[in-house]
Design a protein around this motif. Structure first.
Motif, PDB file in Angstrom:
ATOM      1  N   ARG A  29       4.977   0.879   0.136  1.00  0.00           N
ATOM      2  CA  ARG A  29       6.433   1.066   0.097  1.00  0.00           C
ATOM      3  C   ARG A  29       7.055   0.315  -1.074  1.00  0.00           C
ATOM      4  O   ARG A  29       8.062   0.748  -1.619  1.00  0.00           O
ATOM      5  CB  ARG A  29       7.075   0.608   1.403  1.00  0.00           C
ATOM      6  N   THR A  30       6.466  -0.815  -1.456  1.00  0.00           N
ATOM      7  CA  THR A  30       6.990  -1.600  -2.570  1.00  0.00           C
ATOM      8  C   THR A  30       6.639  -0.976  -3.917  1.00  0.00           C
ATOM      9  O   THR A  30       7.461  -0.960  -4.834  1.00  0.00           O
ATOM     10  CB  THR A  30       6.437  -3.038  -2.511  1.00  0.00           C
ATOM     11  N   VAL A  31       5.437  -0.454  -4.026  1.00  0.00           N
ATOM     12  CA  VAL A  31       4.965   0.104  -5.296  1.00  0.00           C
ATOM     13  C   VAL A  31       5.453   1.541  -5.512  1.00  0.00           C
ATOM     14  O   VAL A  31       5.588   1.980  -6.658  1.00  0.00           O
ATOM     15  CB  VAL A  31       3.419   0.028  -5.347  1.00  0.00           C
ATOM     16  N   ALA A  32       5.751   2.265  -4.460  1.00  0.00           N
ATOM     17  CA  ALA A  32       6.097   3.686  -4.568  1.00  0.00           C
ATOM     18  C   ALA A  32       7.278   3.975  -5.498  1.00  0.00           C
ATOM     19  O   ALA A  32       7.184   4.901  -6.315  1.00  0.00           O
ATOM     20  CB  ALA A  32       6.348   4.277  -3.187  1.00  0.00           C
ATOM     21  N   PRO A  33       8.395   3.244  -5.441  1.00  0.00           N
ATOM     22  CA  PRO A  33       9.490   3.555  -6.377  1.00  0.00           C
ATOM     23  C   PRO A  33       9.104   3.362  -7.844  1.00  0.00           C
ATOM     24  O   PRO A  33       9.495   4.158  -8.702  1.00  0.00           O
ATOM     25  CB  PRO A  33      10.604   2.585  -5.972  1.00  0.00           C
ATOM     26  N   VAL A  34       8.321   2.337  -8.135  1.00  0.00           N
ATOM     27  CA  VAL A  34       7.881   2.104  -9.511  1.00  0.00           C
ATOM     28  C   VAL A  34       6.923   3.204  -9.951  1.00  0.00           C
ATOM     29  O   VAL A  34       7.038   3.743 -11.059  1.00  0.00           O
ATOM     30  CB  VAL A  34       7.217   0.712  -9.636  1.00  0.00           C
ATOM     31  N   LEU A  35       5.991   3.553  -9.088  1.00  0.00           N
ATOM     32  CA  LEU A  35       5.048   4.621  -9.389  1.00  0.00           C
ATOM     33  C   LEU A  35       5.766   5.953  -9.574  1.00  0.00           C
ATOM     34  O   LEU A  35       5.445   6.722 -10.479  1.00  0.00           O
ATOM     35  CB  LEU A  35       4.005   4.726  -8.267  1.00  0.00           C
ATOM     36  N   THR A  36       6.761   6.205  -8.743  1.00  0.00           N
ATOM     37  CA  THR A  36       7.541   7.437  -8.859  1.00  0.00           C
ATOM     38  C   THR A  36       8.255   7.499 -10.202  1.00  0.00           C
ATOM     39  O   THR A  36       8.241   8.539 -10.875  1.00  0.00           O
ATOM     40  CB  THR A  36       8.554   7.530  -7.708  1.00  0.00           C
ATOM     41  N   ALA A  37       8.869   6.404 -10.605  1.00  0.00           N
ATOM     42  CA  ALA A  37       9.573   6.375 -11.890  1.00  0.00           C
ATOM     43  C   ALA A  37       8.612   6.614 -13.059  1.00  0.00           C
ATOM     44  O   ALA A  37       8.923   7.372 -13.983  1.00  0.00           O
ATOM     45  CB  ALA A  37      10.291   5.043 -12.058  1.00  0.00           C
ATOM     46  N   LEU A  38       7.453   5.988 -13.012  1.00  0.00           N
ATOM     47  CA  LEU A  38       6.469   6.187 -14.081  1.00  0.00           C
ATOM     48  C   LEU A  38       5.964   7.627 -14.115  1.00  0.00           C
ATOM     49  O   LEU A  38       5.781   8.207 -15.195  1.00  0.00           O
ATOM     50  CB  LEU A  38       5.302   5.225 -13.916  1.00  0.00           C
ATOM     51  N   MET A  39       5.723   8.189 -12.943  1.00  0.00           N
ATOM     52  CA  MET A  39       5.250   9.580 -12.894  1.00  0.00           C
ATOM     53  C   MET A  39       6.322  10.548 -13.406  1.00  0.00           C
ATOM     54  O   MET A  39       5.998  11.521 -14.106  1.00  0.00           O
ATOM     55  CB  MET A  39       4.826   9.946 -11.474  1.00  0.00           C
ATOM     56  N   LEU A  40       7.593  10.300 -13.085  1.00  0.00           N
ATOM     57  CA  LEU A  40       8.668  11.162 -13.583  1.00  0.00           C
ATOM     58  C   LEU A  40       8.796  11.050 -15.096  1.00  0.00           C
ATOM     59  O   LEU A  40       8.997  12.058 -15.786  1.00  0.00           O
ATOM     60  CB  LEU A  40       9.988  10.815 -12.900  1.00  0.00           C
ATOM     61  N   LEU A  41       8.666   9.841 -15.617  1.00  0.00           N
ATOM     62  CA  LEU A  41       8.707   9.661 -17.061  1.00  0.00           C
ATOM     63  C   LEU A  41       7.547  10.388 -17.735  1.00  0.00           C
ATOM     64  O   LEU A  41       7.725  11.064 -18.755  1.00  0.00           O
ATOM     65  CB  LEU A  41       8.672   8.166 -17.395  1.00  0.00           C
ATOM     66  N   PHE A  42       6.363  10.286 -17.160  1.00  0.00           N
ATOM     67  CA  PHE A  42       5.205  10.978 -17.720  1.00  0.00           C
ATOM     68  C   PHE A  42       5.375  12.491 -17.635  1.00  0.00           C
ATOM     69  O   PHE A  42       4.972  13.224 -18.542  1.00  0.00           O
ATOM     70  CB  PHE A  42       3.923  10.545 -17.005  1.00  0.00           C
ATOM     71  N   SER A  43       6.012  12.980 -16.555  1.00  0.00           N
ATOM     72  CA  SER A  43       6.220  14.419 -16.428  1.00  0.00           C
ATOM     73  C   SER A  43       7.145  14.941 -17.525  1.00  0.00           C
ATOM     74  O   SER A  43       6.936  16.037 -18.045  1.00  0.00           O
ATOM     75  CB  SER A  43       6.766  14.773 -15.044  1.00  0.00           C
ATOM     76  N   ALA A  91       5.326  13.070  -7.841  1.00  0.00           N
ATOM     77  CA  ALA A  91       6.033  11.790  -7.796  1.00  0.00           C
ATOM     78  C   ALA A  91       6.999  11.749  -6.619  1.00  0.00           C
ATOM     79  O   ALA A  91       7.080  10.745  -5.896  1.00  0.00           O
ATOM     80  CB  ALA A  91       6.786  11.566  -9.103  1.00  0.00           C
ATOM     81  N   LEU A  92       7.716  12.842  -6.406  1.00  0.00           N
ATOM     82  CA  LEU A  92       8.646  12.896  -5.276  1.00  0.00           C
ATOM     83  C   LEU A  92       7.896  12.905  -3.948  1.00  0.00           C
ATOM     84  O   LEU A  92       8.382  12.352  -2.952  1.00  0.00           O
ATOM     85  CB  LEU A  92       9.555  14.110  -5.407  1.00  0.00           C
ATOM     86  N   ALA A  93       6.705  13.490  -3.926  1.00  0.00           N
ATOM     87  CA  ALA A  93       5.890  13.464  -2.709  1.00  0.00           C
ATOM     88  C   ALA A  93       5.429  12.050  -2.386  1.00  0.00           C
ATOM     89  O   ALA A  93       5.425  11.642  -1.215  1.00  0.00           O
ATOM     90  CB  ALA A  93       4.694  14.401  -2.856  1.00  0.00           C
ATOM     91  N   VAL A  94       5.063  11.287  -3.419  1.00  0.00           N
ATOM     92  CA  VAL A  94       4.673   9.892  -3.204  1.00  0.00           C
ATOM     93  C   VAL A  94       5.847   9.112  -2.613  1.00  0.00           C
ATOM     94  O   VAL A  94       5.692   8.339  -1.660  1.00  0.00           O
ATOM     95  CB  VAL A  94       4.181   9.249  -4.528  1.00  0.00           C
ATOM     96  N   LEU A  95       7.033   9.326  -3.165  1.00  0.00           N
ATOM     97  CA  LEU A  95       8.224   8.658  -2.642  1.00  0.00           C
ATOM     98  C   LEU A  95       8.490   9.070  -1.203  1.00  0.00           C
ATOM     99  O   LEU A  95       8.861   8.237  -0.369  1.00  0.00           O
ATOM    100  CB  LEU A  95       9.433   8.967  -3.526  1.00  0.00           C
ATOM    101  N   GLY A  96       8.291  10.351  -0.890  1.00  0.00           N
ATOM    102  CA  GLY A  96       8.501  10.833   0.463  1.00  0.00           C
ATOM    103  C   GLY A  96       7.504  10.267   1.456  1.00  0.00           C
ATOM    104  O   GLY A  96       7.858   9.950   2.599  1.00  0.00           O
ATOM    105  N   ILE A  97       6.266  10.124   1.044  1.00  0.00           N
ATOM    106  CA  ILE A  97       5.253   9.556   1.931  1.00  0.00           C
ATOM    107  C   ILE A  97       5.569   8.096   2.211  1.00  0.00           C
ATOM    108  O   ILE A  97       5.428   7.619   3.334  1.00  0.00           O
ATOM    109  CB  ILE A  97       3.844   9.714   1.312  1.00  0.00           C
ATOM    110  N   ALA A  98       6.033   7.375   1.198  1.00  0.00           N
ATOM    111  CA  ALA A  98       6.302   5.945   1.349  1.00  0.00           C
ATOM    112  C   ALA A  98       7.589   5.661   2.114  1.00  0.00           C
ATOM    113  O   ALA A  98       7.621   4.809   2.991  1.00  0.00           O
ATOM    114  CB  ALA A  98       6.356   5.284  -0.015  1.00  0.00           C
TER     115      ALA A  98
END
Length: 139
Positions: free
Chosen positions: A7-21, A45-52
């Motif tokens: 849950r802590t890492v998901a927003p950061v990972l989501t932001a990085l994945m959106l930037l890469f997209s 990325a949005l799926a990762v955020l949704g799972i978390a």
């Protein structure tokens, strides 16, 4: 898989994945990539955020209904073809303009408009499917 670390890492990972997209989207008409692959990465990325954090967090993050995003993308992709017909060239022929922004000549094309439209169609459609599956699972 609802751990504190995830849950802590998901927003950061989501932001990085959106930037890469967006990076994959913009390099798409010169090298491998483009709207479809970029859209899949953004939807993942949005799926990762949704799972978390749950479906409500994703709905707040995207602000629009996913099918509205998909419809706007379809409108953009279709307008790329319609513009070529309006300029009396064959359907889906790439048209270019070169506006000067802040003293720099920026090449813009209908090819980029089509790629961005495909990106939004894929993000909207895949996100709508993922959210529907996640909502169904919660019930």
């Amino acid at each position: 898989m609802n751990t504190l670390i995830f849950r802590t890492v998901a927003p950061v990972l989501t932001a990085l994945m959106l930037l890469f997209s967006v990076f994959v989207l913009l390099r798409g008409h010169n090298e491998p990539g483009g709207g479809f692959i970029g859209g899949l990465i953004a939807a993942s990325a949005l799926a990762v955020l949704g799972i978390a954090n749950g479906v409500d967090a994703v709905r707040r993050a995207i602000r629009f209904h996913p099918l509205t995003i998909s419809g706007a993308g379809l409108l953009m992709a279709s307008s790329a073809g319609i513009l070529s017909v309006a300029f009396a060239v064959p359907f889906m022929t790439g048209l270019w303009i070169y506006p000067v922004i802040a003293g720099v000549e920026v090449p813009l094309s209908t090819v980029m408009l089509f790629d961005i439209g495909v990106y939004f169609v894929v993000v909207g459609a895949v996100t709508a499917i993922a959210l529907a599956l996640e909502e169904r699972e919660v019930e």
